[in-house]
Design an enzyme around this catalytic site. Sequence first.
Site, PDB file in Angstrom:
ATOM      1  N   ASN A  47      -6.262   7.873  -2.381  1.00  0.00           N
ATOM      2  CA  ASN A  47      -4.818   7.563  -1.798  1.00  0.00           C
ATOM      3  C   ASN A  47      -4.373   8.661  -0.782  1.00  0.00           C
ATOM      4  OD1 ASN A  47      -4.335   8.890  -4.471  1.00  0.00           O
ATOM      5  ND2 ASN A  47      -2.351   8.152  -4.508  1.00  0.00           N
ATOM      6  N   VAL A  48      -3.888   8.629   0.157  1.00  0.00           N
ATOM      7  CA  VAL A  48      -3.254   9.730   0.871  1.00  0.00           C
ATOM      8  C   VAL A  48      -1.844   9.160   1.578  1.00  0.00           C
ATOM      9  CG1 VAL A  48      -3.596  10.807   3.304  1.00  0.00           C
ATOM     10  CG2 VAL A  48      -5.662   9.810   1.923  1.00  0.00           C
ATOM     11  N   GLU A  49      -0.804   9.894   0.734  1.00  0.00           N
ATOM     12  CA  GLU A  49       0.659   9.686   0.831  1.00  0.00           C
ATOM     13  C   GLU A  49       0.877  10.379   2.252  1.00  0.00           C
ATOM     14  OE1 GLU A  49       2.333  10.631  -2.694  1.00  0.00           O
ATOM     15  OE2 GLU A  49       1.608   8.746  -3.554  1.00  0.00           O
ATOM     16  N   GLU A  60      -7.556   1.984  -2.118  1.00  0.00           N
ATOM     17  CA  GLU A  60      -8.655   0.987  -1.528  1.00  0.00           C
ATOM     18  C   GLU A  60      -8.805   0.882   0.087  1.00  0.00           C
ATOM     19  OE1 GLU A  60      -6.289   0.827  -3.735  1.00  0.00           O
ATOM     20  OE2 GLU A  60      -6.786  -0.295  -5.433  1.00  0.00           O
ATOM     21  N   CYS A  91      -3.532  -2.732  -6.682  1.00  0.00           N
ATOM     22  CA  CYS A  91      -2.252  -3.239  -6.517  1.00  0.00           C
ATOM     23  C   CYS A  91      -2.394  -4.712  -5.500  1.00  0.00           C
ATOM     24  CB  CYS A  91      -1.321  -2.456  -5.516  1.00  0.00           C
ATOM     25  SG  CYS A  91      -1.702  -2.343  -3.743  1.00  0.00           S
TER      26      CYS A  91
HETATM   27  N1  THU Z   1      -1.930   3.265  -5.287  1.00  0.00           N
HETATM   28  C1  THU Z   1      -3.298   3.140  -4.949  1.00  0.00           C
HETATM   29  O1  THU Z   1      -3.916   4.006  -4.132  1.00  0.00           O
HETATM   30  N2  THU Z   1      -3.980   1.938  -5.086  1.00  0.00           N
HETATM   31  C2  THU Z   1      -3.477   1.013  -5.871  1.00  0.00           C
HETATM   32  O2  THU Z   1      -4.321   0.018  -6.169  1.00  0.00           O
HETATM   33  C3  THU Z   1      -2.065   1.299  -6.464  1.00  0.00           C
HETATM   34  C4  THU Z   1      -1.416   2.314  -6.077  1.00  0.00           C
HETATM   35  C5  THU Z   1      -1.462   4.571  -4.751  1.00  0.00           C
HETATM   36  C6  THU Z   1      -0.388   4.342  -3.803  1.00  0.00           C
HETATM   37  C7  THU Z   1       0.589   5.567  -3.988  1.00  0.00           C
HETATM   38  O3  THU Z   1       0.038   6.730  -3.379  1.00  0.00           O
HETATM   39  C8  THU Z   1       0.482   5.749  -5.447  1.00  0.00           C
HETATM   40  O4  THU Z   1      -0.765   5.223  -6.087  1.00  0.00           O
HETATM   41  C9  THU Z   1       1.744   5.362  -6.440  1.00  0.00           C
HETATM   42  O5  THU Z   1       1.937   3.979  -6.186  1.00  0.00           O
END
Ligand code: THU
Length: 134
Positions: A47-49, A60, A91
């Site tokens: 994940n990259v915020e 994903e 998610c």
């Molecule tokens: N996140 C994912 O990378 N994949 C998922 O299926 C669930 C949530 C990440 C998004 C965000 O950066 C962090 O988890 C908290 O929600």
Amino acid sequence: MNIVDVDWAALEAAAVAAMAHAYAPYSNFAVGAAALTADGRIISGCNVENASYGLSLCAECALIGNLHMTGGGLLRAFYCVDAGGNILMPCGRCRQLLYEFRAPDMELMTTQGIRTMDQVLPDAFGPQHLEETR
Ligand code: THU
């Protein structure tokens, strides 16, 4: 299409390795995802915020980008982990993303064990519905 056996331990290791690259300073919730393609490649993503929280990219998203950057194809198996290496459910939005690129026999490692795509996203909307109304 090749039906390839799934090495779940290898997928778990790839997901954990991907998780180490996560950029999650806002949620402090690192995620790693890995998948086996129908032709036997292992792909992964983290994940990259960003400061506009709602625009953060799930692991994903990177995984699907890597799928296409490394030859495309379909997903045979999927594994997602949190920072502790625990199995994480994708998610809702990402279940749709995975559905688009599923192989017919796609399996996901879940907190309930191995599940099919249809089990984690029943009655899914998909490309077929775009044709039905035309
Ligand atoms: N996140 C994912 O990378 N994949 C998922 O299926 C669930 C949530 C990440 C998004 C965000 O950066 C962090 O988890 C908290 O929600």
